[in-house]
Scaffold this motif. Structure first.
Motif, PDB file in Angstrom:
ATOM      1  N   GLY A   1       0.398  -1.092  -0.022  1.00  0.00           N
ATOM      2  CA  GLY A   1       0.074  -0.013  -0.018  1.00  0.00           C
ATOM      3  C   GLY A   1       0.740   1.630  -0.296  1.00  0.00           C
ATOM      4  N   ARG A   2       2.452   1.250   0.800  1.00  0.00           N
ATOM      5  CA  ARG A   2       2.601   2.250   0.300  1.00  0.00           C
ATOM      6  C   ARG A   2       4.230   2.401  -0.986  1.00  0.00           C
ATOM      7  N   ILE A   3       3.678   1.705  -1.765  1.00  0.00           N
ATOM      8  CA  ILE A   3       4.534   1.682  -2.681  1.00  0.00           C
ATOM      9  C   ILE A   3       4.271   2.959  -4.174  1.00  0.00           C
ATOM     10  N   ARG A   4       4.518   3.704  -4.277  1.00  0.00           N
ATOM     11  CA  ARG A   4       4.191   4.551  -5.140  1.00  0.00           C
ATOM     12  C   ARG A   4       4.691   4.656  -7.102  1.00  0.00           C
ATOM     13  N   ALA A   5       3.969   5.084  -7.594  1.00  0.00           N
ATOM     14  CA  ALA A   5       4.422   5.240  -8.961  1.00  0.00           C
ATOM     15  C   ALA A   5       3.894   4.289  -9.517  1.00  0.00           C
ATOM     16  N   LEU A   6       5.137   2.843  -9.673  1.00  0.00           N
ATOM     17  CA  LEU A   6       4.810   1.650 -10.708  1.00  0.00           C
ATOM     18  C   LEU A   6       4.885   0.807  -9.448  1.00  0.00           C
ATOM     19  N   PRO A   7       4.217  -0.957 -10.162  1.00  0.00           N
ATOM     20  CA  PRO A   7       4.102  -1.727  -9.367  1.00  0.00           C
ATOM     21  C   PRO A   7       5.214  -2.177  -9.048  1.00  0.00           C
ATOM     22  N   ARG A   8       5.406  -3.296  -8.010  1.00  0.00           N
ATOM     23  CA  ARG A   8       6.493  -3.963  -7.381  1.00  0.00           C
ATOM     24  C   ARG A   8       7.146  -4.121  -8.299  1.00  0.00           C
ATOM     25  N   LEU A   9       7.258  -5.319  -9.104  1.00  0.00           N
ATOM     26  CA  LEU A   9       7.235  -6.213 -10.021  1.00  0.00           C
ATOM     27  C   LEU A   9       8.122  -4.961 -11.149  1.00  0.00           C
ATOM     28  N   VAL A  10       7.381  -4.160 -11.212  1.00  0.00           N
ATOM     29  CA  VAL A  10       8.616  -3.392 -12.429  1.00  0.00           C
ATOM     30  C   VAL A  10       9.501  -2.149 -11.449  1.00  0.00           C
ATOM     31  N   TRP A  11       9.272  -2.283 -10.318  1.00  0.00           N
ATOM     32  CA  TRP A  11      10.610  -1.595  -9.439  1.00  0.00           C
ATOM     33  C   TRP A  11      11.593  -2.461  -9.787  1.00  0.00           C
ATOM     34  N   ILE A  12      11.611  -3.473  -9.096  1.00  0.00           N
ATOM     35  CA  ILE A  12      12.388  -4.560  -9.014  1.00  0.00           C
ATOM     36  C   ILE A  12      12.743  -4.626 -10.212  1.00  0.00           C
ATOM     37  N   LEU A  13      12.477  -5.060 -11.170  1.00  0.00           N
ATOM     38  CA  LEU A  13      12.920  -5.314 -12.887  1.00  0.00           C
ATOM     39  C   LEU A  13      14.217  -3.542 -12.699  1.00  0.00           C
ATOM     40  N   LEU A  14      13.319  -3.037 -12.464  1.00  0.00           N
ATOM     41  CA  LEU A  14      14.286  -1.697 -12.557  1.00  0.00           C
ATOM     42  C   LEU A  14      15.436  -1.569 -11.842  1.00  0.00           C
ATOM     43  N   ILE A  15      15.788  -1.905 -10.709  1.00  0.00           N
ATOM     44  CA  ILE A  15      16.181  -1.827  -9.832  1.00  0.00           C
ATOM     45  C   ILE A  15      17.825  -2.850 -10.087  1.00  0.00           C
ATOM     46  N   LEU A  16      17.426  -3.960 -11.183  1.00  0.00           N
ATOM     47  CA  LEU A  16      18.089  -5.403 -11.405  1.00  0.00           C
ATOM     48  C   LEU A  16      19.118  -4.787 -12.646  1.00  0.00           C
ATOM     49  N   VAL A  17      18.197  -4.303 -13.487  1.00  0.00           N
ATOM     50  CA  VAL A  17      18.165  -2.834 -14.918  1.00  0.00           C
ATOM     51  C   VAL A  17      19.421  -2.030 -14.980  1.00  0.00           C
ATOM     52  N   LEU A  18      19.080  -1.051 -13.503  1.00  0.00           N
ATOM     53  CA  LEU A  18      20.062   0.135 -13.511  1.00  0.00           C
ATOM     54  C   LEU A  18      20.013   0.153 -12.426  1.00  0.00           C
ATOM     55  N   PRO A  19      21.185  -0.755 -11.487  1.00  0.00           N
ATOM     56  CA  PRO A  19      21.295  -1.004 -10.629  1.00  0.00           C
ATOM     57  C   PRO A  19      21.980   0.669  -9.671  1.00  0.00           C
ATOM     58  N   ILE A  20      22.591   1.006  -9.682  1.00  0.00           N
ATOM     59  CA  ILE A  20      22.817   1.733  -8.837  1.00  0.00           C
ATOM     60  C   ILE A  20      21.706   3.369  -8.972  1.00  0.00           C
ATOM     61  N   LEU A  21      21.011   3.473 -10.078  1.00  0.00           N
ATOM     62  CA  LEU A  21      20.072   4.381 -10.728  1.00  0.00           C
ATOM     63  C   LEU A  21      18.619   4.106  -9.708  1.00  0.00           C
ATOM     64  N   GLY A  22      18.704   2.664 -10.195  1.00  0.00           N
ATOM     65  CA  GLY A  22      17.546   2.352 -10.056  1.00  0.00           C
ATOM     66  C   GLY A  22      16.712   2.153  -8.800  1.00  0.00           C
ATOM     67  N   ALA A  23      17.968   1.212  -7.687  1.00  0.00           N
ATOM     68  CA  ALA A  23      17.943   1.809  -6.189  1.00  0.00           C
ATOM     69  C   ALA A  23      17.750   3.180  -5.690  1.00  0.00           C
ATOM     70  N   ALA A  24      18.335   4.123  -6.698  1.00  0.00           N
ATOM     71  CA  ALA A  24      18.354   5.307  -6.035  1.00  0.00           C
ATOM     72  C   ALA A  24      17.113   5.890  -6.633  1.00  0.00           C
ATOM     73  N   LEU A  25      16.587   5.912  -7.200  1.00  0.00           N
ATOM     74  CA  LEU A  25      15.559   5.890  -7.818  1.00  0.00           C
ATOM     75  C   LEU A  25      14.256   5.531  -6.514  1.00  0.00           C
ATOM     76  N   TRP A  26      14.002   4.276  -6.393  1.00  0.00           N
ATOM     77  CA  TRP A  26      13.492   3.126  -4.935  1.00  0.00           C
ATOM     78  C   TRP A  26      13.080   4.060  -3.422  1.00  0.00           C
ATOM     79  N   PHE A  27      14.647   4.600  -3.450  1.00  0.00           N
ATOM     80  CA  PHE A  27      14.615   5.281  -2.355  1.00  0.00           C
ATOM     81  C   PHE A  27      14.302   6.587  -1.992  1.00  0.00           C
ATOM     82  N   THR A  28      13.790   7.248  -3.250  1.00  0.00           N
ATOM     83  CA  THR A  28      13.448   8.534  -3.191  1.00  0.00           C
ATOM     84  C   THR A  28      12.062   8.328  -4.055  1.00  0.00           C
ATOM     85  N   ILE A  29      11.630   7.670  -4.714  1.00  0.00           N
ATOM     86  CA  ILE A  29      10.962   7.800  -6.065  1.00  0.00           C
ATOM     87  C   ILE A  29       9.934   7.013  -4.800  1.00  0.00           C
ATOM     88  N   GLY A  30       9.720   5.337  -5.069  1.00  0.00           N
ATOM     89  CA  GLY A  30       9.068   4.366  -4.513  1.00  0.00           C
ATOM     90  C   GLY A  30       9.212   4.184  -3.600  1.00  0.00           C
TER      91      GLY A  30
END
Length: 123
Positions: free
Chosen positions: A29-58
């Motif tokens: 309920g607290r995940i924002r912007a994208l679904p959980r699976l998309v966030w995990i894929l984003l973090i894995l495809v863009l390791p540092i940038l995806g993780a930084a986006l997760w902690f700031t936006i998601g």
């Protein structure tokens, strides 16, 4: 210089793994912007940038103490509320019957009938 590169790579891997685990176990309920699976894929495809986006936006913030939930239900959609109505009505009916029985017992005592009130079997 090679030591610094190794340390930075290890730090990036640790940061990425931490972000994936945090995303995987984070409250849905607290995940924002994208679904959980998309966030995990984003973090894995863009390791540092995806993780930084997760902690700031998601990653949504924890609701403040005493804050109301953002999603409210209409009374006829809230099953807990409807169940409570049925229990309250039954309880009110039992109270009404008990009050009537007590009033009848008081009337019998005032009249001095000398009869003992009917007793209920235990059990």
């Amino acid at each position: 210089m090679p030591r610094l590169a190794i340390i930075l790579i290890v730090a990036a891997v640790i940061f990425t793994v931490y972000a994936v685990v945090d995303c995987a176990f984070f409250d849905r309920g607290r995940i924002r912007a994208l679904p959980r699976l998309v966030w995990i894929l984003l973090i894995l495809v863009l390791p540092i940038l995806g993780a930084a986006l997760w902690f700031t936006i998601g990653r949504g913030r924890k609701p403040k103490q005493g804050a109301r939930p953002t999603r409210s239900l209409a009374p006829d959609d809230d099953l807990e509320f409807l169940g409570r109505l049925g229990r309250d009505a039954a309880q009110e009916e039992r109270i009404k019957k008990l009050e009537e029985e007590l009033a009848d017992l008081d009337d019998d005592r005032e009249r001095g009938d000398g009869q003992t009130p009917p007793t209920r079997p235990n059990g």
